[in-house]
Design an enzyme around this catalytic site. Structure first.
Site, PDB file in Angstrom:
ATOM      1  N   HIS A 107      40.257  32.331  38.050  1.00 18.03           N
ATOM      2  CA  HIS A 107      39.800  33.123  39.198  1.00 18.03           C
ATOM      3  C   HIS A 107      40.708  34.338  39.422  1.00 18.03           C
ATOM      4  O   HIS A 107      41.542  34.342  40.328  1.00 18.03           O
ATOM      5  CB  HIS A 107      39.754  32.253  40.453  1.00 18.03           C
ATOM      6  CG  HIS A 107      38.583  31.329  40.491  1.00 18.03           C
ATOM      7  ND1 HIS A 107      37.376  31.679  41.061  1.00 18.03           N
ATOM      8  CD2 HIS A 107      38.429  30.077  39.993  1.00 18.03           C
ATOM      9  CE1 HIS A 107      36.534  30.672  40.932  1.00 18.03           C
ATOM     10  NE2 HIS A 107      37.138  29.694  40.281  1.00 18.03           N
ATOM     11  N   GLU A 156      39.967  37.012  40.791  1.00 18.84           N
ATOM     12  CA  GLU A 156      39.654  37.684  42.067  1.00 18.84           C
ATOM     13  C   GLU A 156      40.506  37.177  43.226  1.00 18.84           C
ATOM     14  O   GLU A 156      40.616  37.844  44.263  1.00 18.84           O
ATOM     15  CB  GLU A 156      38.165  37.503  42.396  1.00 18.84           C
ATOM     16  CG  GLU A 156      37.781  36.208  43.073  1.00 18.84           C
ATOM     17  CD  GLU A 156      37.855  34.960  42.193  1.00 18.84           C
ATOM     18  OE1 GLU A 156      37.739  33.834  42.724  1.00 18.84           O
ATOM     19  OE2 GLU A 156      38.009  35.107  40.970  1.00 18.84           O
ATOM     20  N   CYS A 204      34.454  32.133  36.138  1.00 20.37           N
ATOM     21  CA  CYS A 204      34.231  30.702  36.391  1.00 20.37           C
ATOM     22  C   CYS A 204      32.769  30.323  36.151  1.00 20.37           C
ATOM     23  O   CYS A 204      32.330  30.291  35.018  1.00 20.37           O
ATOM     24  CB  CYS A 204      34.719  30.318  37.780  1.00 20.37           C
ATOM     25  SG  CYS A 204      34.959  28.530  37.967  1.00 20.37           S
TER      26      CYS A 204
END
Length: 262
Positions: A227, A229, A120
């Site tokens: 994202h 994660e 990001c």
């Protein structure tokens, strides 16, 4: 005086630098890093090392101990003066302290061939650091869609899958996932406008927006706009991305700091 690593001092896991963001909490400044990114590094079987900031003359010493670098997402944006524009929306947060050293860090990471995973904001600053530009408000640029999260929704909805990405055949992302398209979450207002020289598109959103890219540089490097994660341990694509990153970090560590023999 620096002390060289001996076999007994070599870390058991590859060391991944995680540059921190800067935030005022009450009246005091803090260096912070999101836990989900640290968890992602651990999922990659690496040792996270959060770095608050660095002066230009400290960067090389940090890279001497690094086996990888993970650039996190953040509520803040890269200051647009770094790509020749004025701030479009002054209500949005900036983090010039992070800009001041990560924009210097990124070219040096790539030049050394240290594995890089940028997420990001991290992907956006990688593009800017190498000479690219950003859309400051991608939702206002036809034909692009609104990729921002709905803040009125629970965080599980905000970070839930929102659109597909179309993977470039034969790309690094194609080799990692083996999937021509898959769904990702989309939580950003800024995005790549002009890709920097030497960068190669890895995937696009259906509206044509660049969602992943990599640099023509030695070693593993991958920059993604979504994202991975978020709840990475339960997401097969995220596990593949962090797994590939971790393997690259371990290989770099073994080339530069061979583990002690049994």
């Amino acid at each position: 005086m620096s002390v060289p690593l001996t076999a007994s001092k070599i870390p058991a896991k590859p060391v991944v630098l995680v540059p921190a963001c800067n935030r005022m909490l009450g009246h005091h400044p803090f260096h912070i890093a999101g836990k989900k990114y640290v968890d992602g590094v651990r999922l990659a079987q690496c040792q996270p090392l959060i770095v608050p900031s660095a002066e230009p003359d400290e960067i090389e010493a940090l890279l001497d101990i690094a086996d990888g670098v993970l650039l996190t997402g953040s509520p803040s944006n890269v200051h647009p003066r770094h790509f020749g524009e004025a701030v479009l929306d002054t209500t949005l947060p900036l983090d010039e302290q992070r800009d001041a050293w990560t924009l210097l860090l990124i070219p040096r990471v790539l030049a050394r061939g240290i594995p890089l995973l940028a997420i990001c904001r991290g992907a956006q600053e990688a593009n800017v650091a190498l000479g690219g530009t950003l859309h400051q408000a991608v939702h206002a640029v036809p034909p692009h869609q609104d990729h921002r999260a709905d803040d009125s929704q629970p965080v599980e909805v905000q970070y839930g899958p929102s659109h597909d990405v179309l993977v470039e055949p034969g790309s690094l992302l194609d080799r990692i996932t083996g999937e021509p398209r898959f769904r990702v979450n989309s939580v950003h207002g800024q995005a790549v406008n002009r890709l920097a020289p030497g960068l190669r598109v890895q995937a696009r959103a259906p509206d044509g927006l660049v969602e992943a890219f990599s640099a023509d540089a030695p070693g593993f490097n991958l920059c993604v706009q979504w994202h991975p994660e978020w709840q990475a341990a339960s997401n097969p694509i995220s596990r593949q991305l962090f797994g590939a990153f971790g393997e690259a970090c371990a290989a770099y560590r073994d080339r530069h700091r061979p583990p002690p023999s049994a």
